[in-house]
Design a protein around this motif. Structure first.
Motif, PDB file in Angstrom:
ATOM      1  N   ASN A 110       4.558  -4.470 -17.553  1.00  0.00           N
ATOM      2  CA  ASN A 110       5.846  -3.761 -17.545  1.00  0.00           C
ATOM      3  C   ASN A 110       6.085  -3.033 -16.226  1.00  0.00           C
ATOM      4  O   ASN A 110       7.214  -3.024 -15.722  1.00  0.00           O
ATOM      5  N   GLU A 111       5.044  -2.427 -15.665  1.00  0.00           N
ATOM      6  CA  GLU A 111       5.202  -1.733 -14.382  1.00  0.00           C
ATOM      7  C   GLU A 111       5.493  -2.715 -13.248  1.00  0.00           C
ATOM      8  O   GLU A 111       6.321  -2.435 -12.376  1.00  0.00           O
ATOM      9  N   CYS A 112       4.822  -3.853 -13.254  1.00  0.00           N
ATOM     10  CA  CYS A 112       5.109  -4.882 -12.244  1.00  0.00           C
ATOM     11  C   CYS A 112       6.551  -5.359 -12.370  1.00  0.00           C
ATOM     12  O   CYS A 112       7.249  -5.550 -11.379  1.00  0.00           O
ATOM     13  N   TYR A 113       7.003  -5.530 -13.605  1.00  0.00           N
ATOM     14  CA  TYR A 113       8.376  -5.961 -13.853  1.00  0.00           C
ATOM     15  C   TYR A 113       9.354  -4.933 -13.291  1.00  0.00           C
ATOM     16  O   TYR A 113      10.313  -5.285 -12.596  1.00  0.00           O
ATOM     17  N   LYS A 114       9.119  -3.654 -13.599  1.00  0.00           N
ATOM     18  CA  LYS A 114      10.024  -2.583 -13.152  1.00  0.00           C
ATOM     19  C   LYS A 114      10.094  -2.480 -11.630  1.00  0.00           C
ATOM     20  O   LYS A 114      11.124  -2.112 -11.073  1.00  0.00           O
ATOM     21  N   THR A 115       8.987  -2.813 -10.947  1.00  0.00           N
ATOM     22  CA  THR A 115       8.949  -2.685  -9.485  1.00  0.00           C
ATOM     23  C   THR A 115       9.284  -3.985  -8.764  1.00  0.00           C
ATOM     24  O   THR A 115       9.175  -4.062  -7.543  1.00  0.00           O
ATOM     25  N   GLY A 116       9.668  -5.012  -9.516  1.00  0.00           N
ATOM     26  CA  GLY A 116      10.083  -6.265  -8.890  1.00  0.00           C
ATOM     27  C   GLY A 116       8.950  -7.203  -8.530  1.00  0.00           C
ATOM     28  O   GLY A 116       9.171  -8.202  -7.844  1.00  0.00           O
ATOM     29  N   GLN A 117       7.750  -6.919  -8.994  1.00  0.00           N
ATOM     30  CA  GLN A 117       6.607  -7.806  -8.766  1.00  0.00           C
ATOM     31  C   GLN A 117       6.526  -8.788  -9.935  1.00  0.00           C
ATOM     32  O   GLN A 117       5.608  -8.760 -10.745  1.00  0.00           O
ATOM     33  N   PHE A 118       7.516  -9.674  -9.996  1.00  0.00           N
ATOM     34  CA  PHE A 118       7.712 -10.501 -11.180  1.00  0.00           C
ATOM     35  C   PHE A 118       6.619 -11.540 -11.397  1.00  0.00           C
ATOM     36  O   PHE A 118       6.279 -11.846 -12.541  1.00  0.00           O
ATOM     37  N   LEU A 119       6.062 -12.090 -10.335  1.00  0.00           N
ATOM     38  CA  LEU A 119       5.016 -13.093 -10.514  1.00  0.00           C
ATOM     39  C   LEU A 119       3.782 -12.471 -11.163  1.00  0.00           C
ATOM     40  O   LEU A 119       3.205 -13.045 -12.090  1.00  0.00           O
ATOM     41  N   TYR A 120       3.393 -11.276 -10.715  1.00  0.00           N
ATOM     42  CA  TYR A 120       2.256 -10.592 -11.332  1.00  0.00           C
ATOM     43  C   TYR A 120       2.568 -10.211 -12.777  1.00  0.00           C
ATOM     44  O   TYR A 120       1.715 -10.310 -13.655  1.00  0.00           O
ATOM     45  N   SER A 121       3.797  -9.797 -13.011  1.00  0.00           N
ATOM     46  CA  SER A 121       4.212  -9.470 -14.366  1.00  0.00           C
ATOM     47  C   SER A 121       4.128 -10.705 -15.263  1.00  0.00           C
ATOM     48  O   SER A 121       3.626 -10.634 -16.386  1.00  0.00           O
ATOM     49  N   ALA A 122       4.606 -11.832 -14.767  1.00  0.00           N
ATOM     50  CA  ALA A 122       4.562 -13.079 -15.541  1.00  0.00           C
ATOM     51  C   ALA A 122       3.120 -13.478 -15.854  1.00  0.00           C
ATOM     52  O   ALA A 122       2.818 -13.904 -16.968  1.00  0.00           O
ATOM     53  N   LYS A 123       2.233 -13.327 -14.877  1.00  0.00           N
ATOM     54  CA  LYS A 123       0.821 -13.664 -15.111  1.00  0.00           C
ATOM     55  C   LYS A 123       0.232 -12.779 -16.203  1.00  0.00           C
ATOM     56  O   LYS A 123      -0.500 -13.258 -17.074  1.00  0.00           O
ATOM     57  N   ALA A 124       0.564 -11.490 -16.155  1.00  0.00           N
ATOM     58  CA  ALA A 124       0.045 -10.570 -17.164  1.00  0.00           C
ATOM     59  C   ALA A 124       0.610 -10.897 -18.547  1.00  0.00           C
ATOM     60  O   ALA A 124      -0.129 -10.928 -19.539  1.00  0.00           O
ATOM     61  N   PHE A 125       1.915 -11.171 -18.628  1.00  0.00           N
ATOM     62  CA  PHE A 125       2.504 -11.552 -19.913  1.00  0.00           C
ATOM     63  C   PHE A 125       1.915 -12.876 -20.404  1.00  0.00           C
ATOM     64  O   PHE A 125       1.740 -13.071 -21.604  1.00  0.00           O
ATOM     65  N   GLY A 126       1.601 -13.787 -19.489  1.00  0.00           N
ATOM     66  CA  GLY A 126       0.966 -15.045 -19.882  1.00  0.00           C
ATOM     67  C   GLY A 126      -0.385 -14.821 -20.538  1.00  0.00           C
ATOM     68  O   GLY A 126      -0.721 -15.466 -21.530  1.00  0.00           O
TER      69      GLY A 126
END
Length: 124
Positions: free
Chosen positions: A12-28
């Motif tokens: 969620n923090e990666c998503y909020k800060t625009g680090q979408f690829l890291y966010s996607a990996k974490a959600f994966g």
């Protein structure tokens, strides 16, 4: 705090800060442990954000493969429809960008074949 709650906080923090690829990996990773709808929605949004970053030149186009793999790793029933639509949007944006650049820089575009590399289209 459990590993999953820590990973969800990271996603969620990666998503909020625009680090979408890291966010996607974490959600994966979260989806692999517990295929909740909330995680699918996070993955889906993060993949869209990562794609937008690619189109804006903030991420490497090499990450498109990774984004598609992350999407396909979910067992969510929406994954096939969403991935197909995602691919079509990717193709449409690539063609639009390529067409715009071709009109602006016609001599350079003929020699460099921009747009084909983005989707890994082999040139004949």
């Amino acid at each position: 705090m459990t590993f999953c709650s820590l990973l969800q906080l990271f996603a969620n923090e990666c998503y909020k800060t625009g680090q979408f690829l890291y966010s996607a990996k974490a959600f994966g990773i979260l989806i692999q442990s517990d295929d909740q709808e909330e995680y699918w929605e996070g993955l889906r949004g993060a993949c869209i954000g990562a794609f937008q970053n690619i189109m804006e030149g903030k991420e490497s186009e090499d990450n498109i493969d990774e984004i598609l793999i992350l999407l396909m790793s979910s067992s969510n029933p929406q994954v096939n429809t969403f991935t197909w639509n995602f691919f079509l949007q990717c193709l449409d944006k690539t063609i639009n960008v390529w067409s715009m650049l071709q009109h602006k820089y016609p001599s350079k575009m003929r020699s460099q074949h921009a747009g084909c590399k983005l989707l890994h289209i082999p040139l004949v």
